[in-house]
Design an enzyme around this catalytic site. Structure first.
Site, PDB file in Angstrom:
ATOM      1  N   ASN A   1       2.623  59.519 -30.185  1.00 40.81           N
ATOM      2  CA  ASN A   1       1.949  58.573 -29.296  1.00 40.81           C
ATOM      3  C   ASN A   1       2.514  57.193 -29.645  1.00 40.81           C
ATOM      4  O   ASN A   1       2.065  56.551 -30.590  1.00 40.81           O
ATOM      5  CB  ASN A   1       0.426  58.663 -29.541  1.00 40.81           C
TER       6      ASN A   1
ATOM      7  N   LYS B   1       1.839  56.593 -33.451  1.00 37.90           N
ATOM      8  CA  LYS B   1       0.913  57.541 -34.069  1.00 37.90           C
ATOM      9  C   LYS B   1       1.559  58.913 -33.973  1.00 37.90           C
ATOM     10  O   LYS B   1       2.130  59.252 -32.938  1.00 37.90           O
ATOM     11  CB  LYS B   1      -0.428  57.552 -33.323  1.00 37.90           C
TER      12      LYS B   1
ATOM     13  N   ARG C   1       2.999  61.240 -25.586  1.00 33.87           N
ATOM     14  CA  ARG C   1       2.132  60.529 -24.650  1.00 33.87           C
ATOM     15  C   ARG C   1       3.022  59.609 -23.812  1.00 33.87           C
ATOM     16  O   ARG C   1       3.786  58.804 -24.352  1.00 33.87           O
ATOM     17  CB  ARG C   1       1.102  59.683 -25.386  1.00 33.87           C
TER      18      ARG C   1
ATOM     19  N   HIS D   1      -5.388  56.390 -19.410  1.00 33.54           N
ATOM     20  CA  HIS D   1      -6.228  57.006 -20.451  1.00 33.54           C
ATOM     21  C   HIS D   1      -6.721  58.390 -20.009  1.00 33.54           C
ATOM     22  O   HIS D   1      -7.754  58.873 -20.488  1.00 33.54           O
ATOM     23  CB  HIS D   1      -7.456  56.140 -20.789  1.00 33.54           C
TER      24      HIS D   1
ATOM     25  N   LEU E   1     -13.131  52.784 -24.935  1.00 29.60           N
ATOM     26  CA  LEU E   1     -13.056  51.390 -25.394  1.00 29.60           C
ATOM     27  C   LEU E   1     -12.212  51.323 -26.662  1.00 29.60           C
ATOM     28  O   LEU E   1     -12.716  51.507 -27.778  1.00 29.60           O
ATOM     29  CB  LEU E   1     -14.471  50.849 -25.664  1.00 29.60           C
ATOM     30  N   GLY E   2     -10.917  51.121 -26.511  1.00 29.52           N
ATOM     31  CA  GLY E   2     -10.012  50.970 -27.655  1.00 29.52           C
ATOM     32  C   GLY E   2      -9.372  49.606 -27.576  1.00 29.52           C
ATOM     33  O   GLY E   2     -10.035  48.627 -27.230  1.00 29.52           O
TER      34      GLY E   2
ATOM     35  N   GLY F   1      -6.775  49.045 -25.409  1.00 27.23           N
ATOM     36  CA  GLY F   1      -6.935  49.107 -23.961  1.00 27.23           C
ATOM     37  C   GLY F   1      -8.288  49.747 -23.694  1.00 27.23           C
ATOM     38  O   GLY F   1      -8.812  50.469 -24.548  1.00 27.23           O
TER      39      GLY F   1
ATOM     40  N   ARG G   1      -6.152  41.955 -22.924  1.00 32.59           N
ATOM     41  CA  ARG G   1      -5.973  41.959 -21.460  1.00 32.59           C
ATOM     42  C   ARG G   1      -7.253  41.518 -20.761  1.00 32.59           C
ATOM     43  O   ARG G   1      -8.346  41.863 -21.187  1.00 32.59           O
ATOM     44  CB  ARG G   1      -5.587  43.371 -20.991  1.00 32.59           C
TER      45      ARG G   1
ATOM     46  N   ARG H   1     -13.881  44.447 -34.592  1.00 29.75           N
ATOM     47  CA  ARG H   1     -14.521  44.207 -35.894  1.00 29.75           C
ATOM     48  C   ARG H   1     -14.533  42.720 -36.226  1.00 29.75           C
ATOM     49  O   ARG H   1     -15.563  42.170 -36.643  1.00 29.75           O
ATOM     50  CB  ARG H   1     -13.776  44.951 -37.008  1.00 29.75           C
TER      51      ARG H   1
ATOM     52  N   GLU I   1      -6.741  62.330 -28.342  1.00 34.91           N
ATOM     53  CA  GLU I   1      -5.611  62.427 -27.417  1.00 34.91           C
ATOM     54  C   GLU I   1      -4.508  63.320 -28.001  1.00 34.91           C
ATOM     55  O   GLU I   1      -3.869  64.080 -27.265  1.00 34.91           O
ATOM     56  CB  GLU I   1      -5.052  61.018 -27.140  1.00 34.91           C
TER      57      GLU I   1
HETATM   58  N1  LIG Z   1     -16.122  50.077 -37.272  1.00 40.39           N
HETATM   59  C1  LIG Z   1     -15.738  49.441 -36.172  1.00 40.39           C
HETATM   60  N2  LIG Z   1     -16.565  48.559 -35.556  1.00 40.39           N
HETATM   61  C2  LIG Z   1     -16.191  47.916 -34.444  1.00 40.39           C
HETATM   62  N3  LIG Z   1     -14.985  48.078 -33.860  1.00 40.39           N
HETATM   63  C3  LIG Z   1     -14.119  48.940 -34.426  1.00 40.39           C
HETATM   64  C4  LIG Z   1     -14.434  49.662 -35.601  1.00 40.39           C
HETATM   65  N4  LIG Z   1     -13.369  50.444 -35.915  1.00 40.39           N
HETATM   66  C5  LIG Z   1     -12.431  50.199 -34.975  1.00 40.39           C
HETATM   67  N5  LIG Z   1     -12.869  49.309 -34.069  1.00 40.39           N
HETATM   68  C6  LIG Z   1     -12.144  48.714 -32.949  1.00 40.39           C
HETATM   69  O1  LIG Z   1     -11.461  49.671 -32.175  1.00 40.39           O
HETATM   70  C7  LIG Z   1     -10.356  49.030 -31.521  1.00 40.39           C
HETATM   71  C8  LIG Z   1      -9.126  49.912 -31.608  1.00 40.39           C
HETATM   72  O2  LIG Z   1      -9.419  51.132 -30.992  1.00 40.39           O
HETATM   73  P1  LIG Z   1      -8.373  52.345 -30.951  1.00 40.39           P
HETATM   74  O3  LIG Z   1      -8.992  53.410 -30.145  1.00 40.39           O
HETATM   75  O4  LIG Z   1      -7.943  52.670 -32.324  1.00 40.39           O
HETATM   76  O5  LIG Z   1      -7.212  51.629 -30.142  1.00 40.39           O
HETATM   77  P2  LIG Z   1      -5.779  52.082 -29.683  1.00 40.39           P
HETATM   78  O6  LIG Z   1      -5.690  53.585 -29.833  1.00 40.39           O
HETATM   79  O7  LIG Z   1      -5.739  51.652 -28.259  1.00 40.39           O
HETATM   80  O8  LIG Z   1      -4.822  51.345 -30.567  1.00 40.39           O
HETATM   81  C9  LIG Z   1     -10.197  47.678 -32.197  1.00 40.39           C
HETATM   82  O9  LIG Z   1     -10.742  46.664 -31.377  1.00 40.39           O
HETATM   83  C10 LIG Z   1     -11.050  47.820 -33.448  1.00 40.39           C
HETATM   84  O10 LIG Z   1     -11.577  46.599 -33.872  1.00 40.39           O
HETATM   85  C1  LIG Z   2      -3.113  52.737 -20.988  1.00 42.34           C
HETATM   86  C2  LIG Z   2      -3.537  51.908 -22.136  1.00 42.34           C
HETATM   87  O1  LIG Z   2      -4.107  50.862 -21.962  1.00 42.34           O
HETATM   88  O2  LIG Z   2      -3.297  52.421 -23.364  1.00 42.34           O
HETATM   89  P1  LIG Z   2      -3.709  51.745 -24.756  1.00 42.34           P
HETATM   90  O3  LIG Z   2      -5.191  51.688 -24.796  1.00 42.34           O
HETATM   91  O4  LIG Z   2      -3.134  52.712 -25.775  1.00 42.34           O
HETATM   92  O5  LIG Z   2      -3.063  50.392 -24.796  1.00 42.34           O
HETATM   93 MG   LIG Z   3      -5.664  54.397 -27.754  1.00 48.07          MG
END
Ligand SMILES: Nc1ncnc2c1ncn2[C@@H]1O[C@H](COP(=O)(O)OP(=O)(O)O)[C@@H](O)[C@H]1O
Ligand SMILES: CC(=O)OP(=O)(O)O
Ligand SMILES: [Mg+2]
Length: 381
Positions: A8, A15, A75, A164, A193-194, A196, A225, A268, A368
């Site tokens: 990924n 990842k 991915r 997603h 909610l990551g 993205g 974003r 965080r 994923e």
């Molecule tokens: N314990 C936590 N409390 C609040 N937010 C968290 C915690 N652990 C991770 N996050 C938040 O999750 C987000 C990252 O999500 P993630 O799904 O790992 O993203 P991506 O896969 O898109 O890189 C960041 O904003 C991070 O601060």
């Molecule tokens: C599509 C997309 O926003 O992916 P990510 O959350 O990994 O940035």
């Molecule tokens: Mg992600």
């Protein structure tokens, strides 16, 4: 023994997960994780940071036992309208992914780098592309059409694609399992909610509405974003502020969202500043949660009957404050978060609404990589 590597590749990270699957099918026996990890800060001018994706991947792959590998699953974020299912990578598939780079500038170039390095290092091992967009190909024309000049839209591929999808698919399925109900009978709003972030209305396992559109910029507020905005903001910044279009692109994709409002893209960090009385952080939190609430209302209306709302990904799985604030005041709609259940340190799939609530509010960890492995083996076997 079947061994599959999942890659990924994000804009600044890789990842990876290497899995052994005794039965050859991921959904039959829980696969054994041989190795997994994340390489971050790719391209940053910092000591120890990999120069580019190729260097990061070469380092990762050199440390993995890859003999006897059955396939590599990648991915790929944007598959346009071309891909409704995972695809075995060949030159034609690579060209199609490259053509979509302008619509996913943060993502598709990294995904391509992963494919190209893996192809070069593992000649003869099938590479499979699993697309974020594929799950949303069930959107109706009414849900996927922008109200602009139809001929222009067709000519330039202006269409709601959605992203997603791998996450929304596995999380909606695992929500039905958690509630012990057949997938076909469950209507869910999934909130990924990551970094993205996107919302999806899933009707009996099919995506019927989603908040990201042409690109992963639309919809919810994200780490860097903006999500939804009035397109006039772009014209205004161009004409009145004199910003070149590439600068506006960079502003909306990399310097907006939580980072733009409060100077921190990480939830965080944002929560820590808000707890310390930082007013910009408090406002950013409100804007972020309010946007989620609007989509929940819209998708409830879209679905007509709502059985579950499921939070997933880094923020959704780990930030009780976001879950509580995003759904606050919706009890008249049957949507309620139980404060004790919401705050439990428990991990894993769980219900956080009060017993017997009309809508089950859930937390379901996304996976994923597992879903990509499963789809990859489905294609090569
Ligand atoms: N314990 C936590 N409390 C609040 N937010 C968290 C915690 N652990 C991770 N996050 C938040 O999750 C987000 C990252 O999500 P993630 O799904 O790992 O993203 P991506 O896969 O898109 O890189 C960041 O904003 C991070 O601060
Ligand atoms: C599509 C997309 O926003 O992916 P990510 O959350 O990994 O940035
Ligand atoms: Mg992600």
């Amino acid at each position: 023994m079947t061994r599959v590597l999942v890659l990924n590749c994000g804009s600044s990270s890789v990842k990876y997960r290497l899995l052994d699957v005794p039965s050859g099918r991921v959904d039959e026996v829980e696969p054994a994780v041989v190795a997994s990890g994340t390489v971050e800060r790719i391209g940053e001018d910092a000591p120890g940071a990999p120069r580019d994706h190729a260097e990061a991947l070469a380092t990762v792959m050199a440390g993995l036992p890859l003999d006897g590998l059955t396939a590599v699953g990648h991915r790929v974020v944007h598959g346009g309208l071309t891909f409704t299912a995972p695809a075995i990578v060949d030159d034609t598939v690579i060209a199609a992914i490259r053509e979509l780079v302008p619509l996913a500038p943060l993502h598709n170039p990294a995904n391509l780098a992963g494919i190209e390095v893996a192809r070069a290092l593992l000649p003869g091992v099938p590479q499979v592309a699993v697309f974020d967009t594929a799950f949303h190909r069930t959107l109706s024309p009414a849900a996927s059409t922008y109200a602009i000049d139809a001929e222009t839209a067709t000519r330039y591929g202006i269409h709601r694609y959605g992203f997603h999808g791998t996450s929304h698919a596995i999380v909606s399925r695992r929500t039905a399992t958690l509630l012990d109900r057949p997938l076909a009978e469950v209507n869910t709003i999934t909130l990924h909610l990551g970094n993205g972030a996107s919302a999806c209305a899933v009707e009996g396992g099919r995506s019927v509405a989603t908040s990201m559109g042409l690109s992963p910029l639309e919809g919810l507020v994200m780490g860097t974003r903006s999500g939804d905005l009035d397109p006039t903001i772009i014209f205004h910044l161009h004409r009145v502020a004199g910003m070149p279009i590439d600068e506006i692109d960079d502003l909306l994709n990399r310097r907006s969202g939580l980072a733009g409002l409060a100077g921190v893209n990480d939830m965080r960090g944002l929560l820590a500043r808000r707890a310390g009385g930082d007013r910009a952080a408090a406002l950013a939190f409100e804007v972020y949660c309010r946007r989620i609430r609007s989509y929940v209302g819209a998708y409830y209306a879209e679905l007509g009957r709502l059985d579950a709302i499921t939070f997933t990904a880094g923020v959704g799985e780990n930030a009780p404050a976001v879950r509580a604030a995003a759904l606050a005041g919706l009890d008249r709609l049957g949507i309620e978060v139980d404060p004790v259940r919401n705050d439990t340190p428990e991990r894993g799939a769980r219900v956080i609404s009060p017993p017997g609530a009309p809508v089950a509010v859930c937390v379901v960890p996304t996976d994923e990589e597992w879903e990509i492995a499963s789809q990859t083996l489905g294609v090569v076997s």
